[in-house]
Design a protein around this motif. Structure first.
Motif, PDB file in Angstrom:
ATOM      1  N   CYS A  39       0.804  -1.224   0.000  1.00 53.54           N
ATOM      2  CA  CYS A  39       0.000   0.000   0.000  1.00 53.54           C
ATOM      3  C   CYS A  39       0.842   1.281   0.000  1.00 53.54           C
ATOM      4  O   CYS A  39       0.388   2.318  -0.472  1.00 53.54           O
ATOM      5  N   SER A  40       2.030   1.217   0.579  1.00 49.08           N
ATOM      6  CA  SER A  40       2.812   2.437   0.791  1.00 49.08           C
ATOM      7  C   SER A  40       3.318   3.064  -0.494  1.00 49.08           C
ATOM      8  O   SER A  40       3.714   4.226  -0.491  1.00 49.08           O
ATOM      9  N   VAL A  41       3.279   2.347  -1.593  1.00 52.84           N
ATOM     10  CA  VAL A  41       3.689   2.947  -2.861  1.00 52.84           C
ATOM     11  C   VAL A  41       2.719   4.084  -3.242  1.00 52.84           C
ATOM     12  O   VAL A  41       3.134   5.061  -3.846  1.00 52.84           O
ATOM     13  N   CYS A  42       1.469   3.971  -2.819  1.00 52.91           N
ATOM     14  CA  CYS A  42       0.463   5.006  -3.125  1.00 52.91           C
ATOM     15  C   CYS A  42       0.066   5.839  -1.911  1.00 52.91           C
ATOM     16  O   CYS A  42      -0.224   7.021  -2.045  1.00 52.91           O
ATOM     17  N   HIS A  43       0.010   5.207  -0.725  1.00 55.23           N
ATOM     18  CA  HIS A  43      -0.465   5.878   0.481  1.00 55.23           C
ATOM     19  C   HIS A  43       0.692   6.266   1.398  1.00 55.23           C
ATOM     20  O   HIS A  43       1.459   5.404   1.820  1.00 55.23           O
ATOM     21  N   PHE A  79     -14.263  -3.260   0.205  1.00 59.10           N
ATOM     22  CA  PHE A  79     -13.916  -2.139  -0.673  1.00 59.10           C
ATOM     23  C   PHE A  79     -12.618  -2.421  -1.421  1.00 59.10           C
ATOM     24  O   PHE A  79     -12.514  -2.153  -2.620  1.00 59.10           O
ATOM     25  N   MET A  80     -11.621  -2.956  -0.730  1.00 56.18           N
ATOM     26  CA  MET A  80     -10.342  -3.222  -1.394  1.00 56.18           C
ATOM     27  C   MET A  80     -10.456  -4.357  -2.411  1.00 56.18           C
ATOM     28  O   MET A  80      -9.704  -4.386  -3.379  1.00 56.18           O
ATOM     29  N   GLN A  81     -11.401  -5.264  -2.200  1.00 54.33           N
ATOM     30  CA  GLN A  81     -11.615  -6.334  -3.167  1.00 54.33           C
ATOM     31  C   GLN A  81     -12.310  -5.822  -4.419  1.00 54.33           C
ATOM     32  O   GLN A  81     -12.030  -6.296  -5.520  1.00 54.33           O
ATOM     33  N   LYS A  82     -13.225  -4.860  -4.236  1.00 59.75           N
ATOM     34  CA  LYS A  82     -13.990  -4.320  -5.363  1.00 59.75           C
ATOM     35  C   LYS A  82     -14.314  -2.848  -5.096  1.00 59.75           C
ATOM     36  O   LYS A  82     -15.418  -2.516  -4.651  1.00 59.75           O
ATOM     37  N   PRO A  83     -13.343  -1.964  -5.347  1.00 54.71           N
ATOM     38  CA  PRO A  83     -13.567  -0.537  -5.086  1.00 54.71           C
ATOM     39  C   PRO A  83     -14.756   0.021  -5.886  1.00 54.71           C
ATOM     40  O   PRO A  83     -14.937  -0.314  -7.056  1.00 54.71           O
ATOM     41  N   HIS A  87     -19.420   3.359  -2.397  1.00 61.44           N
ATOM     42  CA  HIS A  87     -19.169   2.746  -1.089  1.00 61.44           C
ATOM     43  C   HIS A  87     -17.984   3.379  -0.361  1.00 61.44           C
ATOM     44  O   HIS A  87     -17.632   2.956   0.735  1.00 61.44           O
ATOM     45  N   SER A  88     -17.385   4.381  -0.957  1.00 61.14           N
ATOM     46  CA  SER A  88     -16.234   5.034  -0.334  1.00 61.14           C
ATOM     47  C   SER A  88     -16.665   5.787   0.919  1.00 61.14           C
ATOM     48  O   SER A  88     -17.733   6.394   0.958  1.00 61.14           O
ATOM     49  N   LYS A  89     -15.827   5.759   1.938  1.00 66.64           N
ATOM     50  CA  LYS A  89     -16.096   6.502   3.169  1.00 66.64           C
ATOM     51  C   LYS A  89     -15.316   7.817   3.195  1.00 66.64           C
ATOM     52  O   LYS A  89     -15.399   8.578   4.150  1.00 66.64           O
ATOM     53  N   LEU A  90     -14.574   8.103   2.127  1.00 63.29           N
ATOM     54  CA  LEU A  90     -13.833   9.359   2.041  1.00 63.29           C
ATOM     55  C   LEU A  90     -14.724  10.444   1.453  1.00 63.29           C
ATOM     56  O   LEU A  90     -15.791  10.169   0.901  1.00 63.29           O
ATOM     57  N   GLU A  91     -14.272  11.658   1.548  1.00 63.97           N
ATOM     58  CA  GLU A  91     -15.002  12.773   0.951  1.00 63.97           C
ATOM     59  C   GLU A  91     -15.050  12.565  -0.560  1.00 63.97           C
ATOM     60  O   GLU A  91     -14.098  12.077  -1.164  1.00 63.97           O
ATOM     61  N   SER A  92     -16.148  12.947  -1.181  1.00 61.83           N
ATOM     62  CA  SER A  92     -16.266  12.782  -2.634  1.00 61.83           C
ATOM     63  C   SER A  92     -15.154  13.540  -3.361  1.00 61.83           C
ATOM     64  O   SER A  92     -14.691  13.118  -4.417  1.00 61.83           O
ATOM     65  N   GLY A  99      -9.111   9.453  -7.627  1.00 64.00           N
ATOM     66  CA  GLY A  99      -9.709   8.331  -8.333  1.00 64.00           C
ATOM     67  C   GLY A  99      -9.871   7.150  -7.385  1.00 64.00           C
ATOM     68  O   GLY A  99      -9.596   7.244  -6.195  1.00 64.00           O
ATOM     69  N   LEU A 100     -10.323   6.039  -7.930  1.00 66.59           N
ATOM     70  CA  LEU A 100     -10.483   4.836  -7.128  1.00 66.59           C
ATOM     71  C   LEU A 100      -9.222   3.990  -7.195  1.00 66.59           C
ATOM     72  O   LEU A 100      -8.568   3.918  -8.227  1.00 66.59           O
ATOM     73  N   MET A 101      -8.927   3.345  -6.119  1.00 62.33           N
ATOM     74  CA  MET A 101      -7.798   2.440  -6.084  1.00 62.33           C
ATOM     75  C   MET A 101      -8.115   1.202  -6.912  1.00 62.33           C
ATOM     76  O   MET A 101      -9.285   0.890  -7.133  1.00 62.33           O
TER      77      MET A 101
END
Length: 133
Positions: A39-43, A79-83, A87-92, A99-101
């Protein structure tokens, strides 16, 4: 004598498989290690973001959306299996900016471990910078 050498080589091979990563023995991996590897490559952990929202922001939004750790973790795994943006809990605005992961090709057990780790990164003093526009 020949049998002793074969037995010794067999034992060396057996023990090397038990003690080496990536061989026959199972290796326990924690959520933080899974995060670092997958995950750390993006986050990033905290702002500024890399190419995805920082962990502290994700943890904050999940704490806002869920009172129950298990339900939050289950949601993160799905969510990580099918973004899906709905269903995102982040701000739009975060979804619009980053974008979506991609779907994560990790086992359900590993997804659960990394999701639990994300949940545990919550810092009550952290506030999102609000610059996802």
């Amino acid at each position: 004598m020949k049998n002793n050498i074969i037995n010794a080589l067999t034992l060396v091979t057996l023990f090397s498989g038990i003690s080496s990563k990536g061989h026959a023995s199972p290796v326990t991996t924690g959520g933080e290690e899974l995060f670092q590897r997958n995950c750390s490559v993006c986050h990033s952990i905290k702002p500024p973001p890399k190419t995805a929202p920082p962990v502290l922001g994700i943890a904050l939004h999940y704490r806002e959306a869920f009172a129950d750790r298990q339900k939050a973790v289950e949601h993160m795994v799905r969510f990580m299996q099918k973004p899906d943006a709905s269903h995102s809990k982040l701000e739009s605005a975060a979804v619009k900016r980053f974008g979506l992961m991609p779907a994560m090709a990790m086992s359900p057990d590993d997804l659960k471990l990394v999701s639990e780790w994300f949940w545990d990164q919550y810092d009550p003093s952290f506030r999102t910078p609000g610059n996802c526009k």
